[in-house]
Scaffold this motif. Structure first.
Motif, PDB file in Angstrom:
ATOM      1  N   TRP A 355       6.088   2.746  13.207  1.00 16.38           N
ATOM      2  CA  TRP A 355       7.154   2.726  14.196  1.00 16.38           C
ATOM      3  C   TRP A 355       8.333   1.910  13.682  1.00 16.38           C
ATOM      4  CZ3 TRP A 355       6.070   2.221  20.090  1.00 16.38           C
ATOM      5  CH2 TRP A 355       5.370   3.353  20.527  1.00 16.38           C
ATOM      6  N   GLY A 356       9.530   2.408  13.889  1.00 16.06           N
ATOM      7  CA  GLY A 356      10.681   1.536  13.736  1.00 16.06           C
ATOM      8  C   GLY A 356      11.774   1.992  12.815  1.00 16.06           C
ATOM      9  N   GLY A 357      11.490   2.234  11.548  1.00 19.69           N
ATOM     10  CA  GLY A 357      12.561   2.457  10.593  1.00 19.69           C
ATOM     11  C   GLY A 357      13.162   1.125  10.183  1.00 19.69           C
ATOM     12  N   ASN A 358      12.336   0.267   9.626  1.00 19.81           N
ATOM     13  CA  ASN A 358      12.723  -1.126   9.419  1.00 19.81           C
ATOM     14  C   ASN A 358      13.673  -1.330   8.248  1.00 19.81           C
ATOM     15  OD1 ASN A 358      11.020  -1.809  11.506  1.00 19.81           O
ATOM     16  ND2 ASN A 358       9.281  -2.183  10.160  1.00 19.81           N
ATOM     17  N   THR A 421       8.550   6.583  -3.330  1.00 20.90           N
ATOM     18  CA  THR A 421       9.994   6.363  -3.330  1.00 20.90           C
ATOM     19  C   THR A 421      10.697   7.352  -2.408  1.00 20.90           C
ATOM     20  OG1 THR A 421       9.886   5.548  -5.588  1.00 20.90           O
ATOM     21  CG2 THR A 421      12.040   6.264  -4.785  1.00 20.90           C
ATOM     22  N   GLY A 422      11.505   6.813  -1.510  1.00 22.70           N
ATOM     23  CA  GLY A 422      12.315   7.676  -0.658  1.00 22.70           C
ATOM     24  C   GLY A 422      11.545   8.474   0.366  1.00 22.70           C
ATOM     25  N   ASP A 423      10.381   7.995   0.780  1.00 26.49           N
ATOM     26  CA  ASP A 423       9.614   8.727   1.784  1.00 26.49           C
ATOM     27  C   ASP A 423      10.186   8.430   3.160  1.00 26.49           C
ATOM     28  OD1 ASP A 423       7.808  10.107   3.261  1.00 26.49           O
ATOM     29  OD2 ASP A 423       6.063   8.928   2.694  1.00 26.49           O
ATOM     30  N   GLY A 424      11.302   9.064   3.473  1.00 26.89           N
ATOM     31  CA  GLY A 424      12.008   8.780   4.711  1.00 26.89           C
ATOM     32  C   GLY A 424      11.257   9.174   5.956  1.00 26.89           C
ATOM     33  N   PHE A 425      10.268  10.049   5.828  1.00 23.17           N
ATOM     34  CA  PHE A 425       9.535  10.502   7.009  1.00 23.17           C
ATOM     35  C   PHE A 425       8.329   9.615   7.310  1.00 23.17           C
ATOM     36  CE2 PHE A 425      11.968  14.099   5.504  1.00 23.17           C
ATOM     37  CZ  PHE A 425      12.578  14.515   6.672  1.00 23.17           C
ATOM     38  N   SER A 426       8.311   8.441   6.716  1.00 18.04           N
ATOM     39  CA  SER A 426       7.277   7.467   7.062  1.00 18.04           C
ATOM     40  C   SER A 426       7.720   6.572   8.211  1.00 18.04           C
ATOM     41  CB  SER A 426       6.935   6.610   5.839  1.00 18.04           C
ATOM     42  OG  SER A 426       8.077   5.903   5.396  1.00 18.04           O
ATOM     43  N   ASP A 427       8.870   6.860   8.806  1.00 17.23           N
ATOM     44  CA  ASP A 427       9.392   6.084   9.934  1.00 17.23           C
ATOM     45  C   ASP A 427       9.422   6.931  11.201  1.00 17.23           C
ATOM     46  OD1 ASP A 427       9.887   3.820   8.410  1.00 17.23           O
ATOM     47  OD2 ASP A 427      11.906   4.475   7.868  1.00 17.23           O
ATOM     48  N   ILE A 428       8.839   6.411  12.291  1.00 13.96           N
ATOM     49  CA  ILE A 428       8.991   7.011  13.611  1.00 13.96           C
ATOM     50  C   ILE A 428      10.207   6.345  14.254  1.00 13.96           C
ATOM     51  CG2 ILE A 428       7.883   7.539  15.806  1.00 13.96           C
ATOM     52  CD1 ILE A 428       6.409   8.676  13.378  1.00 13.96           C
ATOM     53  N   SER A 470      18.849  12.006  12.387  1.00 11.25           N
ATOM     54  CA  SER A 470      18.504  10.964  11.427  1.00 11.25           C
ATOM     55  C   SER A 470      17.362  11.415  10.530  1.00 11.25           C
ATOM     56  CB  SER A 470      18.093   9.684  12.165  1.00 11.25           C
ATOM     57  OG  SER A 470      19.179   9.113  12.847  1.00 11.25           O
ATOM     58  N   VAL A 471      17.234  10.772   9.376  1.00  9.62           N
ATOM     59  CA  VAL A 471      16.074  10.971   8.517  1.00  9.62           C
ATOM     60  C   VAL A 471      14.889  10.251   9.155  1.00  9.62           C
ATOM     61  CG1 VAL A 471      15.099  10.558   6.234  1.00  9.62           C
ATOM     62  CG2 VAL A 471      17.538  11.098   6.471  1.00  9.62           C
TER      63      VAL A 471
END
Length: 624
Positions: A355-358, A421-428, A470-471
């Protein structure tokens, strides 16, 4: 025509009748043959079943229930101890249909009744599930699997509480909400995240579990939950369950076992912020119990993933154990963690998302995740924790570079230690969740005077645009799409969402954006290109432009997003990657219009607190 049977056939028929009469007479002289349990006999009235209890330091365990008139020491229903020293087991024949039971545990002269900690169904009998009877024998058809495997790049999650999704607050009500009321199938989301549905100590949010295997009896039967999952899958929606692994309610049978034996096998004396009982993950029996519980929800109900609550309550070694065991059994299971660590977090250790997109930049006055940064920008003020009546994080103004902060959380995060690297879909990424204030309420009550002049309902459209472009994996909280604006104090109060009288214009905007999100190839990538104006003017006017593309070549980008976070209108030359025909999505107005771009930019005046989306109209990627 007259028909005459040949004499030889008459004689043969009479002989057959005499033989049948003799056989029937013989049968009346003996007891009927009982079908063998477990055989293919369709008239079998019993079946084999296995009862297990993981427990230490007991002298004996018996089963008492409707099968033996609740006898507390029936030798036919005594469990025996396995070689591992903690698994008590009984394999026996039980009658078909529903049975109710408890375990009778003894140590020395002491005896106690115990609800089966692994009960798959419980009848609370008007009290807490921990003091109710375990129930077995209810049958249901296993839900169908999802038509397609989950793809994080094509995922929009809808978080909701069974209690709030319908007027009845039940599995049956949630089943109806798939196609009426909330009508989630029409909204277009493709994943449902339910707050815990396990049996809790009270009928609330469910973060105080008593039993890990059994559905909350106040929500309905296991068979009804199975129907809910099956219908969700039929409508293309995955089912994700919030689960609590590190603490349970004090009334859990696992704590009763420890209290009875005077040991700390399943629970510890550690404290936590919730006043719950901490679980002892160092214990093999506890680990096996919890992993089996999670596996039960996947095997019996075909749930598609879990969101693990309060990651910081256990060391990462615990979460690695859970992840490793589940991946071995169910390789495609989606595993999400409520983890705000940075740069190392659960994604570092193999979880699919957190969770978050830190981020840890200092922009935006200190907010360090998508929710905090966006709420600060939309309120033009700051961020307040749920229940608070003043902001505690974030600040708004040119000195805080709020637009850079927003750009940072719109982007994918490639800085998680150990993550791909660059795994942008690891953020909810979310504007609201069960733990946060309503966006509309936050603007109307904690926003700046300028923001309050615009109003939370208007700001909600801008938030929707950013959230869906957003990504990452966007998530809505139940009622967000309707502009729900109730004050939610700290605690676990239940609020029924007005799905009929809510803001239908906002819902239509979300529906259109969700369709765009799930279908446009540019939004399934991490490619985002920010177009800043010279002189830092975007930071003083609170505006920004970004492109999304299906390739990493900016000139080939197919989506342009122009945002104005200010409470005043602003005009600027919005840059476009190419000339041609573009579809303009004005979500607040509810229109899609054709726009011609003849140069490298388009002179626009973007109204206060508005986000416009432009989609290149090439006959392929446009999603009107």
């Amino acid at each position: 025509m007259e028909f005459t049977m040949p004499r030889i056939r008459i004689i043969a028929l009479l002989a057959a009748l005499i033989a049948l009469s003799s056989w029937l007479a013989a049968c009346t002289e003996h007891d009927p043959v009982k079908p063998v349990p477990g055989s293919d006999d369709p008239f079998a009235k019993t079946h084999s079943d296995t009862f297990t209890l993981r427990a230490y330091a007991l002298d004996s365990v018996y089963l008492a229930g409707t099968v033996n008139n609740w006898s507390t020491q029936d030798p036919a229903w005594q469990l025996t101890l396995d070689a591992d020293g903690y698994t008590w087991r009984l394999i026996t024949d039980v009658p078909d249909g529903l049975i109710s039971y408890k375990f009778i545990i003894r140590k020395g002269a002491a005896m106690a009744w115990l609800t089966d900690p692994s009960a798959v169904e419980v009848d609370p009998g008007g009290g807490s599930p921990s003091y109710g009877n375990a129930v077995r024998g209810r049958t249901f058809v296993t839900p169908q699997a999802l038509p397609q495997p989950l793809d994080r790049a094509r995922l929009v999650i809808y978080e909701t509480n069974i209690n709030e999704l319908s007027s009845t607050g039940s599995f049956a009500g949630a089943y109806g909400a798939l196609t009426s009321g909330a009508n989630l199938a029409d909204l277009g989301v493709n994943a449902l995240e339910f707050l815990p549905v396990t049996a809790p100590s009270y009928n609330g949010w469910g973060y105080d579990p008593v039993l890990q295997f059994a559905p909350n009896p106040s929500f309905g039967w296991p068979s009804t939950f199975a129907l809910l999952v099956d219908a969700a899958h039929a409508n293309g929606m995955a089912v994700i369950l919030d689960v609590v692994m590190n603490h349970m309610a004090g009334s859990t049978p696992l704590r009763q076992l420890d209290d009875f034996t005077g040991r700390n096998d399943f629970t510890t004396t550690e404290s936590n912020p919730f006043g719950m009982v901490e679980m002892n993950w160092a214990n093999a029996a506890l680990r096996a119990h919890m992993i089996d519980a999670l596996s039960h929800w996947v095997s019996a109900y075909k749930v598609d993933g879990f969101r693990f609550d309060y990651i910081s309550g256990e060391p990462y070694s615990t979460w690695v154990t859970i992840k490793t065991e589940l991946r071995a059994r169910f390789p495609d299971l989606l595993l999400i963690a409520e983890d705000f660590g940075y740069p190392a977090n659960s994604v570092t250790y193999g979880y699919d998302a957190q969770w978050g997109g830190n981020h840890t930049d200092s922009w935006g006055g200190g907010g360090n995740n998508f929710n905090q940064v966006l709420i600060t920008a939309l309120t033009e003020s700051g961020f307040a924790w749920r229940g608070q009546l003043s902001n505690s994080i974030g600040a708004f103004g040119p000195a805080y570079n709020n637009m850079w902060a927003v750009a940072n959380v719109i982007s994918g995060n490639s800085n998680y230690a150990g993550a791909a690297t660059g795994d942008g879909f690891s953020d909810i990424k979310y504007l609201e969740s069960h733990d946060e204030n309503r966006l509309v309420w936050a603007v109307d009550n904690l926003g700046s005077s300028g923001a309050q002049g615009i109003g939370g309902s208007a700001k909600a459209f801008l938030g929707a645009v950013v959230n869906m472009t957003s990504v990452g994996v966007p998530m809505l909280f139940g009622g967000q799409e309707m502009g729900s604006s109730e004050y939610r104090p700290e605690g676990t109060s239940i609020y029924k969402v007005d799905y009929i009288g809510g803001d239908q214009d906002l819902r239509r905007a979300y529906k259109r954006l969700i369709r765009l999100r799930l279908n446009h190839p540019a939004l399934a990538t991490e490619n985002v290109f920010f177009q800043w104006r010279g002189g830092n003017i975007d930071q003083t006017e609170y505006t920004m432009t970004y492109w999304r593309g299906s390739t990493n070549v900016s000139s080939q980008a197919e989506i342009v997003v122009a945002c104005n976070f200010d409470h005043n209108d602003h005009a600027w030359d919005v840059p476009f990657p190419a000339a041609g025909t573009w579809l303009k999505y004005d979500l607040a107005a509810g229109t899609v219009t054709v726009t011609s771009v003849t140069g490298g930019s388009l002179a626009l005046t973007v109204p206060a607190s508005t986000g416009w989306v432009f989609v290149r109209e090439d006959g392929v990627s446009g999603v009107p």
